[in-house]
Write an enzyme that holds these catalytic residues in place. Structure first.
Site, PDB file in Angstrom:
ATOM      1  N   ARG A  41      44.102 -13.058  70.575  1.00  0.00           N
ATOM      2  CA  ARG A  41      43.593 -13.075  69.300  1.00  0.00           C
ATOM      3  C   ARG A  41      42.143 -13.221  69.168  1.00  0.00           C
ATOM      4  NH1 ARG A  41      48.111 -16.566  69.479  1.00  0.00           N
ATOM      5  NH2 ARG A  41      49.845 -15.603  68.441  1.00  0.00           N
ATOM      6  N   LYS A  66      48.021 -20.517  66.747  1.00  0.00           N
ATOM      7  CA  LYS A  66      49.406 -20.297  65.859  1.00  0.00           C
ATOM      8  C   LYS A  66      50.427 -21.042  66.692  1.00  0.00           C
ATOM      9  CE  LYS A  66      48.861 -16.228  63.123  1.00  0.00           C
ATOM     10  NZ  LYS A  66      49.511 -14.877  63.095  1.00  0.00           N
ATOM     11  N   HIS A 135      42.999  -7.141  66.959  1.00  0.00           N
ATOM     12  CA  HIS A 135      44.510  -7.509  66.999  1.00  0.00           C
ATOM     13  C   HIS A 135      45.073  -6.338  67.611  1.00  0.00           C
ATOM     14  CE1 HIS A 135      47.001 -10.587  66.673  1.00  0.00           C
ATOM     15  NE2 HIS A 135      48.248  -9.814  66.398  1.00  0.00           N
ATOM     16  N   ARG A 138      45.304  -6.903  71.236  1.00  0.00           N
ATOM     17  CA  ARG A 138      46.460  -7.735  71.607  1.00  0.00           C
ATOM     18  C   ARG A 138      47.788  -7.094  71.942  1.00  0.00           C
ATOM     19  NH1 ARG A 138      48.293 -12.909  72.042  1.00  0.00           N
ATOM     20  NH2 ARG A 138      50.073 -13.610  70.892  1.00  0.00           N
ATOM     21  N   HIS A 161      53.558 -16.433  73.168  1.00  0.00           N
ATOM     22  CA  HIS A 161      54.757 -16.497  72.082  1.00  0.00           C
ATOM     23  C   HIS A 161      55.552 -17.520  72.271  1.00  0.00           C
ATOM     24  CE1 HIS A 161      54.116 -11.882  71.397  1.00  0.00           C
ATOM     25  NE2 HIS A 161      53.133 -12.561  70.582  1.00  0.00           N
ATOM     26  N   TYR A 170      57.268  -5.327  71.433  1.00  0.00           N
ATOM     27  CA  TYR A 170      56.882  -4.469  72.584  1.00  0.00           C
ATOM     28  C   TYR A 170      57.895  -3.871  73.135  1.00  0.00           C
ATOM     29  CZ  TYR A 170      52.763  -7.509  71.039  1.00  0.00           C
ATOM     30  OH  TYR A 170      51.984  -8.224  70.519  1.00  0.00           O
TER      31      TYR A 170
END
Length: 182
Positions: A41, A66, A135, A138, A161, A170
């Protein structure tokens, strides 16, 4: 213009070529490549410190935001070369004694806004058919890993994640995953 939310590897290459023609080629090339190759990010890469890079061991510590999983990634040959080039030029920057990996011309860490601005400008200079933003690098990383057949759980860990649903994006839209089914 397309509504696609990621850059393809060939678009990333065009972005890198444009960065090589920019005012700060070593820094910008290194920043764009590392952002893509590690799926960062913009707020993650803008706060990288020199201490996050271990050239001797060939690793980079990726602080995920995050609530993501922070991880240690290997430094690959191409980025090691880009890092060496940038670190040599970085010595001439104002603020070269600071802890930030990517310095602005004023000697401070690069802001999110400045990185957005750079990616937009390099996107135009590269004549991409999409208005790129950080982004997209990413997401481009996630799709490129899926295209290479990397396991969804490994992509999840690589991108930090916590929720696999963020990673499935993805692999679910990847037609190549069906190529070897029969």
């Amino acid at each position: 213009m397309t509504n696609r939310k990621h850059l393809t590897p060939s678009e990333v290459e065009r972005l890198l070529e444009a960065a090589r023609r920019g005012k700060n080629p070593e820094r910008d090339y290194c920043l764009i490549w590392m952002c893509f190759i590690h799926g960062c990010r913009v707020s993650e890469i803008s706060t990288w410190r020199l201490s996050d890079i271990d050239m001797e061991e060939g690793n980079v510590f990726v602080h995920r935001l995050k609530n993501g999983f922070s991880t240690v990634h290997p430094l690959y040959a191409r980025e090691r070369k880009a890092l060496r080039e940038w670190l040599e030029v970085r010595k001439t920057y104002r603020g070269a004694d600071s802890e930030w990996l990517f310095l602005s011309n004023r000697g401070k860490n690069m802001t999110r806004q400045r990185i957005y601005w750079l990616i937009r400008n390099y996107s135009a200079a590269a004549k991409l058919e999409i208005n790129a933003h950080p982004h997209m690098l990413r997401h481009g990383c996630g799709f490129a890993l899926a295209d290479r057949g990397i396991d969804t759980r490994l992509i999840q860990d690589y991108l930090g994640h916590k929720n696999i649903q963020h990673t499935v994006l993805y692999t679910a839209s990847n037609a190549k995953r069906f190529k070897e089914v029969w």
